[in-house]
Every structure is written in structure tokens, then in C-alpha cells.
Design a protein around this motif. Sequence first.
Motif, short mmCIF file in Angstrom:
data_model
loop_
_atom_site.label_atom_id
_atom_site.label_comp_id
_atom_site.label_asym_id
_atom_site.label_seq_id
_atom_site.Cartn_x
_atom_site.Cartn_y
_atom_site.Cartn_z
N ASP A 1 -2.62 16.75 5.97
CA ASP A 1 -3.20 15.92 4.91
C ASP A 1 -4.04 16.73 3.94
O ASP A 1 -4.30 16.29 2.82
N TYR A 2 -4.42 17.94 4.32
CA TYR A 2 -5.29 18.77 3.47
C TYR A 2 -4.56 19.34 2.26
O TYR A 2 -5.17 20.05 1.46
N VAL A 3 -3.27 19.03 2.12
CA VAL A 3 -2.58 19.43 0.88
C VAL A 3 -3.00 18.52 -0.28
O VAL A 3 -2.72 18.82 -1.44
N PHE A 4 -3.69 17.40 0.03
CA PHE A 4 -4.17 16.48 -1.00
C PHE A 4 -5.67 16.62 -1.20
O PHE A 4 -6.39 17.08 -0.30
N ASP A 5 -6.15 16.20 -2.38
CA ASP A 5 -7.58 16.34 -2.67
C ASP A 5 -8.42 15.15 -2.22
O ASP A 5 -9.65 15.18 -2.30
N GLY A 6 -7.77 14.08 -1.77
CA GLY A 6 -8.50 12.94 -1.24
C GLY A 6 -9.09 12.01 -2.27
O GLY A 6 -9.91 11.15 -1.95
N LYS A 7 -8.68 12.14 -3.52
CA LYS A 7 -9.27 11.32 -4.59
C LYS A 7 -8.50 10.02 -4.85
O LYS A 7 -8.98 9.15 -5.58
N LYS A 8 -7.35 9.86 -4.24
CA LYS A 8 -6.58 8.63 -4.41
C LYS A 8 -7.26 7.50 -3.64
O LYS A 8 -7.84 7.71 -2.57
N ASN B 1 -2.83 18.59 -4.21
CA ASN B 1 -3.89 19.31 -4.92
C ASN B 1 -4.96 19.72 -3.90
O ASN B 1 -6.03 19.13 -3.85
N PRO B 2 -4.66 20.72 -3.08
CA PRO B 2 -5.56 21.09 -1.98
C PRO B 2 -6.92 21.59 -2.48
O PRO B 2 -7.01 22.24 -3.52
N LEU B 3 -7.96 21.30 -1.69
CA LEU B 3 -9.32 21.66 -2.07
C LEU B 3 -9.73 23.05 -1.60
O LEU B 3 -10.67 23.63 -2.14
N GLY B 4 -9.07 23.58 -0.58
CA GLY B 4 -9.50 24.85 -0.01
C GLY B 4 -8.33 25.73 0.36
O GLY B 4 -7.16 25.37 0.19
N VAL B 5 -8.65 26.90 0.91
CA VAL B 5 -7.65 27.91 1.24
C VAL B 5 -6.67 27.40 2.30
O VAL B 5 -5.46 27.62 2.19
N ASN C 1 -10.36 11.09 1.35
CA ASN C 1 -9.27 10.19 1.76
C ASN C 1 -8.14 11.02 2.35
O ASN C 1 -7.44 11.73 1.64
N SER C 2 -7.96 10.91 3.66
CA SER C 2 -6.88 11.63 4.34
C SER C 2 -5.79 10.70 4.83
O SER C 2 -4.96 11.07 5.66
N ARG C 3 -5.77 9.47 4.32
CA ARG C 3 -4.78 8.50 4.77
C ARG C 3 -3.39 8.85 4.24
O ARG C 3 -3.23 9.13 3.06
N LEU C 4 -2.41 8.81 5.13
CA LEU C 4 -1.02 9.11 4.76
C LEU C 4 -0.14 7.90 5.05
O LEU C 4 -0.21 7.30 6.12
N GLN D 1 -15.47 10.26 5.17
CA GLN D 1 -14.12 10.80 5.16
C GLN D 1 -13.25 9.86 6.00
O GLN D 1 -13.57 9.59 7.16
N ILE D 2 -12.16 9.36 5.40
CA ILE D 2 -11.34 8.34 6.03
C ILE D 2 -9.94 8.89 6.32
O ILE D 2 -9.33 9.54 5.46
N GLY D 3 -9.44 8.63 7.51
CA GLY D 3 -8.11 9.10 7.87
C GLY D 3 -7.63 8.44 9.14
O GLY D 3 -8.19 7.43 9.59
N ALA D 4 -6.63 9.03 9.76
CA ALA D 4 -6.06 8.51 10.99
C ALA D 4 -6.08 9.58 12.07
O ALA D 4 -5.29 10.53 12.01
#
Length: 287
Positions: A101-108, A119-123, A258-261, A178-181
Motif C-alpha cells: 500500500d506504500y506505493v500510494f500517498d494516502g491522500k485519497k 505516488n509513494p512518500l518514501g524510499v 489512507n492505506s485502504r485498498l 492512519q487507516i488501513g486493513a
Amino acid sequence: MKILINGRQGQVSHELQRQLGAVGELIVLGRDQLDLAQPDQIRRQVQTLRPDLIINAAAHTAVDLAESEPQSAFAINAVAPGILAKEALALDIPLIHYSTDYVFDGKKDAPYNEDDAPNPLGVYGQSKLAGERAVCDVQGKHLILRTSWVYSTHGRNFLLTMQRLLQEKPELRVVADQIGAPTWAGTIAKSTLALIEHWQTNKTVKWGTYHLTAQGETSWFGFAEAIGEALRQQGKPCANLLPISSSEYPTPAARPLNSRLDCTRLQREWGVSQPDWQAALRECLAE
């Protein structure tokens, strides 16, 4: 069927070894036998073993450490998957590769689907995205499975850390924005088994990138609460939990809020679905 699994000690590999024995001969290579930072070693092992399926369950997963050692993270997470994909293509076999999920920036504001722009945030996220693209560029048979918040009773993860800290400390502050599954490694392994069985029994399958996480959503704080409740039910001591924001717990690497997929595509195309995260947690703890 001969299945090559890269990574011996990781959470997902541990569960794959438990689940996949019935469908083939497992060849599980640890870092001492297959170092993903050594391209020639990858090529040599695959060409020598000539498997019928490659599962890449190894990765540089230390999110914060990746910020200070990007070269290592990219070698393992970006370069190696591309080499594995090329070797799989040469043998005309599939590659199953796990991403994040870290390939996304979590802004959606809603769960991410496979068509959303990364749009990943880190390395760490950047290296995993580069690995995805390297696999796709080869255009061979592949499944890229993005998952999130992986835990198990094996290795290093949030579940084991919380179980320890909740019993050691009177009070614990946990990030709540931080929200996810939370996704049990056993769920990933069982879903992988179902995908392999589907591939074996269907002449045409849709290779590509899919999301694979537990159903439902929570925060790290909510996950910690569920772990704490399980401890209380066992009559064990449990710390008082306090919710905090990400800004109150700074880390070297930024995490997506937002880490929801959205996993509906995997269900639609492959007929594979996952349990609710709370049900999977209970199953994990029962084992």
C-alpha cells in the motif's frame, strides 16, 4: 509442480511453506542461498533449478531504515524483481510478487484501486513501485499482489510488538489517524494458494496487478485495541491505550494516512476473496 520461494524467514514465506506443500515441491531459498542484491546469483539459481513457478516473498521491508540505505532497498525491491521476471519469461513460467500500500500517498478519501496513480512518500514505497514497474515491463506472466499492514505470530511485526509492550507498560500511545486493513500473513498465503489453484485449472487467466488485503478497516490504534482485548480475554495484563496523531509520533519515513485498498478486482477476475481483518486476527491468535 516445482515452486521456488525466495525468502525463508519472512512472515509471508513462513505461511506459504505451511500452505503450498500440497500443490507442489517447495524450494525455499534464504538469503544465504539467494541474495536478491546479487543479480548474477538470482539468474544462476533460477536457471539451475528451472522451477514451474516463482514466488518472490523476500524484500527490504524496513521502512524507516530504507530512508538511510536507498541503494540496498532499490537493489532488493526494484532491480531483483525485474531480473526474476526476465528469468520467469525465459522459462515461460509465472512470477508471483508481493507489493505494498506504500506505493500510494494516502491522500485519497476512498480505498485505492489498481487504476489509481501511485505516488509513494518514501524510499521504501518508491523502491517497491520501481519493482512493480520492472516486473510489468518484462510483459511475462505475473501477479503483483499489493497488500498492507502484514502481521503474523512469526518474525517482527505490529502484533508481536504490541503483545509485548501491552504487557510491559502501564500506558501506550498508538497512532490513530492512519487507516488501513491489518492483513494476516496466513490470509496472504491462503489467497496465494487459491490463485495458484485457479491458474492450474483455467486455461486463460488475467495476469497483472491486484490488491490483496483483509476486508474492513481500522487504525493502528484500533488494531492495538483488538490485540489488547485478546490479551484481556486470556487473563493477561494490558496497558491503557491512548490515541495520538502521526505528528505526535514522527518517524524517518512518512506513512500514508489512507492505506485502504479495494480488492474487488481480485474477487471478480480470480474468484478469490479475503476474510474480515478481525476474523483473520482471531484465527491467527487461535493458531
